[in-house]
Design an enzyme around this catalytic site. Structure first.
Site, PDB file in Angstrom:
ATOM      1  N   GLU A  96       0.657  -1.194  -0.053  1.00  0.00           N
ATOM      2  CA  GLU A  96      -0.008  -0.030   0.015  1.00  0.00           C
ATOM      3  C   GLU A  96       0.879   1.310   0.056  1.00  0.00           C
ATOM      4  OE1 GLU A  96      -3.302  -1.957   3.190  1.00  0.00           O
ATOM      5  OE2 GLU A  96      -2.245  -0.207   3.420  1.00  0.00           O
ATOM      6  N   CYS A 109       3.593   8.307   0.829  1.00  0.00           N
ATOM      7  CA  CYS A 109       4.192   7.195   1.767  1.00  0.00           C
ATOM      8  C   CYS A 109       4.187   6.104   1.203  1.00  0.00           C
ATOM      9  CB  CYS A 109       3.259   7.142   2.814  1.00  0.00           C
ATOM     10  SG  CYS A 109       3.802   5.969   4.101  1.00  0.00           S
ATOM     11  N   CYS A 116       5.729  -7.204   7.328  1.00  0.00           N
ATOM     12  CA  CYS A 116       7.102  -6.968   8.307  1.00  0.00           C
ATOM     13  C   CYS A 116       7.436  -8.031   9.504  1.00  0.00           C
ATOM     14  CB  CYS A 116       6.547  -5.536   9.128  1.00  0.00           C
ATOM     15  SG  CYS A 116       7.983  -4.815   9.945  1.00  0.00           S
ATOM     16  N   CYS A 120       5.441  -5.196  15.734  1.00  0.00           N
ATOM     17  CA  CYS A 120       5.111  -4.154  16.852  1.00  0.00           C
ATOM     18  C   CYS A 120       3.691  -4.502  17.122  1.00  0.00           C
ATOM     19  CB  CYS A 120       5.358  -2.788  16.099  1.00  0.00           C
ATOM     20  SG  CYS A 120       6.909  -2.196  16.000  1.00  0.00           S
ATOM     21  N   CYS A 123       0.691  -2.347  15.311  1.00  0.00           N
ATOM     22  CA  CYS A 123       0.825  -2.363  14.036  1.00  0.00           C
ATOM     23  C   CYS A 123       0.064  -3.272  13.113  1.00  0.00           C
ATOM     24  CB  CYS A 123       2.073  -2.091  13.534  1.00  0.00           C
ATOM     25  SG  CYS A 123       2.369  -1.824  11.892  1.00  0.00           S
ATOM     26  N   GLY A 168       6.298  -2.139   6.231  1.00  0.00           N
ATOM     27  CA  GLY A 168       7.669  -2.960   6.242  1.00  0.00           C
ATOM     28  C   GLY A 168       8.532  -2.170   7.093  1.00  0.00           C
ATOM     29  N   CYS A 340      -0.806   2.580   6.537  1.00  0.00           N
ATOM     30  CA  CYS A 340      -0.101   1.412   5.712  1.00  0.00           C
ATOM     31  C   CYS A 340      -0.456   0.158   6.394  1.00  0.00           C
ATOM     32  CB  CYS A 340       0.994   1.653   5.079  1.00  0.00           C
ATOM     33  SG  CYS A 340       1.093   2.759   3.944  1.00  0.00           S
TER      34      CYS A 340
HETATM   35  N1  SAH Z   1       8.674   0.304   9.909  1.00  0.00           N
HETATM   36  C1  SAH Z   1       9.071   1.627   9.961  1.00  0.00           C
HETATM   37  C2  SAH Z   1       8.240   2.465   9.113  1.00  0.00           C
HETATM   38  C3  SAH Z   1       6.852   1.986   8.861  1.00  0.00           C
HETATM   39  S1  SAH Z   1       5.810   2.193  10.321  1.00  0.00           S
HETATM   40  C4  SAH Z   1       8.708   2.032  11.348  1.00  0.00           C
HETATM   41  O1  SAH Z   1       8.314   1.417  12.281  1.00  0.00           O
HETATM   42  O2  SAH Z   1       9.099   3.404  11.542  1.00  0.00           O
HETATM   43  C5  SAH Z   1       5.743   4.179  10.013  1.00  0.00           C
HETATM   44  C6  SAH Z   1       5.384   4.810  11.489  1.00  0.00           C
HETATM   45  O3  SAH Z   1       3.866   4.388  11.707  1.00  0.00           O
HETATM   46  C7  SAH Z   1       5.752   4.099  12.629  1.00  0.00           C
HETATM   47  O4  SAH Z   1       6.207   5.328  13.491  1.00  0.00           O
HETATM   48  C8  SAH Z   1       4.776   3.150  13.486  1.00  0.00           C
HETATM   49  O5  SAH Z   1       4.970   3.396  14.898  1.00  0.00           O
HETATM   50  C9  SAH Z   1       3.537   4.089  12.989  1.00  0.00           C
HETATM   51  N2  SAH Z   1       2.164   3.042  13.062  1.00  0.00           N
HETATM   52  C10 SAH Z   1       2.223   1.888  12.932  1.00  0.00           C
HETATM   53  N3  SAH Z   1       0.898   1.593  12.885  1.00  0.00           N
HETATM   54  C11 SAH Z   1       0.095   2.820  13.439  1.00  0.00           C
HETATM   55  C12 SAH Z   1      -1.126   2.857  13.547  1.00  0.00           C
HETATM   56  N4  SAH Z   1      -2.123   2.055  13.715  1.00  0.00           N
HETATM   57  N5  SAH Z   1      -1.525   4.220  14.031  1.00  0.00           N
HETATM   58  C13 SAH Z   1      -0.446   5.410  14.284  1.00  0.00           C
HETATM   59  N6  SAH Z   1       0.801   5.116  13.880  1.00  0.00           N
HETATM   60  C14 SAH Z   1       1.084   3.991  13.455  1.00  0.00           C
HETATM   61 FE1  SF4 Z   2       6.672  -2.157  13.660  1.00  0.00          FE
HETATM   62 FE2  SF4 Z   2       7.201  -0.477  11.505  1.00  0.00          FE
HETATM   63 FE3  SF4 Z   2       7.096  -3.118  11.059  1.00  0.00          FE
HETATM   64 FE4  SF4 Z   2       4.835  -1.851  11.861  1.00  0.00          FE
HETATM   65  S1  SF4 Z   2       6.003  -1.537  10.088  1.00  0.00           S
HETATM   66  S2  SF4 Z   2       5.579  -3.806  12.502  1.00  0.00           S
HETATM   67  S3  SF4 Z   2       5.476  -0.131  13.217  1.00  0.00           S
HETATM   68  S4  SF4 Z   2       8.501  -1.903  12.210  1.00  0.00           S
END
Ligand code: SAH
Ligand code: SF4
Length: 369
Positions: A96, A109, A116, A120, A123, A168, A340
């Site tokens: 996406e 973006c 991934c 987390c 996420c 990712g 995303c």
């Molecule tokens: N993997 C990288 C980049 C992709 S995630 C990272 O983790 O930085 C990009 C951002 O979106 C990260 O700061 C993550 O903490 C945040 N994020 C993920 N899921 C989210 C959600 N449901 N609401 C708000 N921010 C979110």
């Molecule tokens: Fe964590 Fe970023 Fe991967 Fe989501 S995309 S699981 S926030 S590292």
């Protein structure tokens, strides 16, 4: 066009690599520059479109090479202009992207992996696990597909900023991300300013050290907690690279990366108390940085909530009072369903969208998808 691994993926080569590739085929190296320009500045999706190559060369290229750039399978647009894209890759997988137009900049973006591995807990992408990493052509190709679509609508320079904040973990795919950044910044390609390309990481310390020496883009770090206890509970990566190690790395970055952006997703009742804010101030004391506070987009099936509005304001105010440079994101495109990863997971569950991408204020650093 074939995607057999015996063929070269020309979309993923940087301009010097493409020039060398053409030289190896017995062609003039400037053909490489020509093809690079077609792919990354003129957003061509096939060799057929490259009309200033000879007919013979155009006929020969598909026997030697293929293009990995993705196609747009679906576009959804929200009332505020935000657009959500579902991209199809050549092997049938999907990722996406989110487009956020504003007065002074238009940000895309992009995703760097299908799923991934970082897991987390909050996420949507993290719940998918990792299927595979994207190639440089698949990453830069998201910009090309969107630019092509928007140019057809008459927008001259549709994308000014790119953030690697989609599906990712970019630094778990560093080779392809580094090549994609080279492509995005190239004078014969999209020609983005290095200040307008931001790569966000969960905090993979060794790869961060490599990134800052190799990649000219800006770095954003997803902090999301101010104690190991909380960070351990929401981000498994913290057990490998705990806060002290992550902060040591951030404090020792070379000059051009010295002013890091930290992202802090506010999860209601988890990391949004004033005690958390005070601990964050202590953690970042004396460190020149920016903090993006991101109120959580709740995802169906995940046990986290959006913080109260009042709490977001108080948290931000406390940081600002202590002289930290803080920005709070507002929601955009709520009806689209998604930061995303959320659109795809919702599609699987058969539920409509409900999560929202974020939008920065005009003076604020770019936002995640
Ligand atoms: N993997 C990288 C980049 C992709 S995630 C990272 O983790 O930085 C990009 C951002 O979106 C990260 O700061 C993550 O903490 C945040 N994020 C993920 N899921 C989210 C959600 N449901 N609401 C708000 N921010 C979110
Ligand atoms: Fe964590 Fe970023 Fe991967 Fe989501 S995309 S699981 S926030 S590292």
């Amino acid at each position: 066009m074939s995607d057999s691994s015996a063929l070269s993926d020309l979309s993923s080569l940087t301009r010097p690599e493409l020039e060398r590739w053409f030289a190896r085929q017995g062609e003039k190296p400037f053909r490489g520059r020509q093809v690079f320009r077609w792919l990354h500045a003129r957003n061509a999706a096939s060799f057929e479109e490259m009309t200033d190559l000879s007919r013979a060369l155009r006929a020969r290229l598909p026997e030697l090479a293929w293009l990995s750039a993705p196609a747009i399978l679906e576009e959804r647009q929200a009332g505020d202009g935000t657009r959500k894209y579902r991209f199809g890759l050549r092997d049938g997988l999907q990722v996406e992207g989110v487009y956020m137009p504003e007065e002074r900049r238009r940000t895309l973006c992009v995703s760097t992996q299908v799923g991934c591995a970082q897991g987390c807990r909050f996420c949507a992408t993290g719940t998918m696990g990792l299927t595979r990493s994207l190639s440089a052509g698949e990453i830069a190709g998201q910009l090309e597909a969107v630019s092509r679509r928007l140019a057809a609508e008459g927008l001259a320079r549709p994308v000014t900023n790119v953030v690697f904040m989609g599906m990712g973990e970019p630094l778990a795919n560093l080779e392809a991300v580094a090549a994609a950044v080279d492509i995005l910044l190239d004078d014969f390609g999209p020609k983005l300013s290095r200040r307008h390309v931001t790569v966000s990481t969960v905090g993979l310390v060794p790869q961060m050290e490599e990134f800052v020496h190799r990649v000219p883009a800006k770095l954003a770090v997803s902090l999301n907690a101010s104690s190991d206890e909380v960070r351990d509970s929401i981000m498994p990566v913290n057990r490998r690279y705990p806060l002290a190690e992550l902060m040591r790395c951030c404090r020792n970055l070379p000059e051009q990366h010295a002013r890091v952006t930290f992202e802090y997703v506010l999860l209601g009742g988890v990391n949004d108390s004033l005690a958390d804010a005070r601990a964050l101030v202590a953690l970042l004391a004396g460190f020149p940085c920016k903090i993006n506070l991101i109120p959580y987009n709740p995802c169906p099936g995940l046990p986290y909530e959006r913080p109260e509005e009042r709490r977001v304001v108080e948290f931000g105010d406390l940081l600002a009072e202590r002289q930290l440079s803080v920005f709070v994101r507002k929601s955009r495109g709520v009806e689209l369903g998604a930061a995303c990863g959320q659109l795809l997971t919702q599609a699987r569950r058969g539920t409509p969208g409900g999560c929202a991408p974020r939008s920065p204020r005009p003076d604020e650093p770019p936002s995640p998808g």
